[in-house]
Design a protein around this motif. Sequence first.
Motif, short mmCIF file in Angstrom:
data_model
loop_
_atom_site.label_atom_id
_atom_site.label_comp_id
_atom_site.label_asym_id
_atom_site.label_seq_id
_atom_site.Cartn_x
_atom_site.Cartn_y
_atom_site.Cartn_z
N LEU A 102 0.82 -1.21 0.00
CA LEU A 102 0.00 0.00 0.00
C LEU A 102 0.86 1.26 0.00
N TYR A 123 -8.84 -10.13 4.02
CA TYR A 123 -8.37 -8.82 3.58
C TYR A 123 -9.14 -7.62 4.14
N GLY A 127 -8.32 -3.14 4.97
CA GLY A 127 -9.09 -2.06 4.35
C GLY A 127 -9.73 -2.40 3.03
N TYR A 128 -9.69 -3.65 2.60
CA TYR A 128 -10.34 -4.04 1.34
C TYR A 128 -11.80 -4.39 1.61
N ARG A 301 -9.84 -1.37 -2.42
CA ARG A 301 -9.19 -0.67 -1.32
C ARG A 301 -8.85 0.75 -1.77
N ASP A 326 -9.32 4.69 9.19
CA ASP A 326 -8.43 3.83 8.41
C ASP A 326 -7.14 3.62 9.20
N ARG A 361 -13.00 0.50 4.62
CA ARG A 361 -13.51 -0.77 4.07
C ARG A 361 -14.91 -0.59 3.49
N GLY A 364 -14.75 1.16 0.21
CA GLY A 364 -14.37 0.25 -0.84
C GLY A 364 -15.54 -0.58 -1.32
#
Length: 409
Positions: A102, A123, A127-128, A301, A326, A361, A364
């Motif tokens: 990242l 994941y 943050g996905y 993400r 985050d 998240r 996303g």
Amino acid sequence: MATELRELRPDEWDDWYGKLERAFGGTPEAPEERALWRDLGEPERCLTVRDAGEVVGTAGAFSFRMSLPGGAVVRVPGVTLVSVQPTHRRRGILRAMMRHQLADFRARREPLAVLTASEPAIYGRFGYGKASEAVSMTLDTPRLRVAVPDGADDVRLRLVDPEAGLADCEKVYEQLVAGRPGMLARQPGWERLPLLDPEADRDGAGPVLCVLAEVAGEVRGYARYAVKAAWNGGGPDGTVVLRDVEALDPVVYAALWRYLFGIDLTSRLTVRNRPADDPFLHLVDDVRRCRVVVRESLFVRLVEVGEALAARTYAAPLDVVLDVTDPFCPWNEGRWRLTGDAKGASCERTTDPACLALSVRELGAAYLGGFGLGALATAGRVRELRPGALREASVAFGTQLKPWLPHGF
């Protein structure tokens, strides 16, 4: 534990990839499949973690271009080839690779990243968010009817060698990318993926076949499939194994499905990956006999919240302040004012009171329009802080067509 995390050198690829195969069960891929992934691989975007010289962790990324709501096609890394050897689980190796990736994406000015997950639970903590779904189907073709619109009889269908038809298929595919979020514009070399057909992976089916659909001499659709022959006491009982089917208009699309239903000596059709809102579901007369299974597909993400939210457009005028958490990428934390409409958007830092509170998240998950902010709020994952803001944002984030990832990576 003294481990070393670094970029992969090109001459290390074969050993590195072998360790990846071992982590996924140890069965070697077919030589042609392995060769394709080596050709498509980008060693400069791959990470290797070593313990005393031995590969114990792998991660990579492909340089993609993906369609967003509104039709923009932007650069996006596709996270892939991720593994940790069973001897080194729960030691922070995956977390270190995800953090390194990242930071690299941010340095490359790539505001969002995507992946598909062998285990979806992994994941979210990085943050996905689950951003799209796909359907698979097993169709009982003798007991289903496909409704075709007027003009379907004017569509000419022509079987061609898959290699010979590749350019025509890619031309059709290219025209569809901007129309549906989540589709990948094929970079050089990726056009080979749909033709990958190792005999060991056919499960008894024949080689891949290709049918082109033409109208007035122009190729406007195609289907690639294989046939698995079988017989029982009642006669032929074969299966059509659909690889992909695409068309530039509804008439051609319906004509291709009618063709697939009518292949001799078959009684079922299996489909592995179609959009969750595939128009085919409105062409058949009995969806129950399609045995539809829905599963997650693409995860998104936001690497840079401001840039990512400004890169897409919005279905309705929007002016909302988002309070974003985050912890894995703290540069995204805080309040962001998102304003936009169907023509464009901006997203900037602000000290104004927040309208919605959510994690990166959830952003996303909602980013491509596959999951509504309102639905996420009913699950307790989005909090409304200004009355009316949730409805406003839910409508604006929506899309005409659901996002869809046409192939894995």
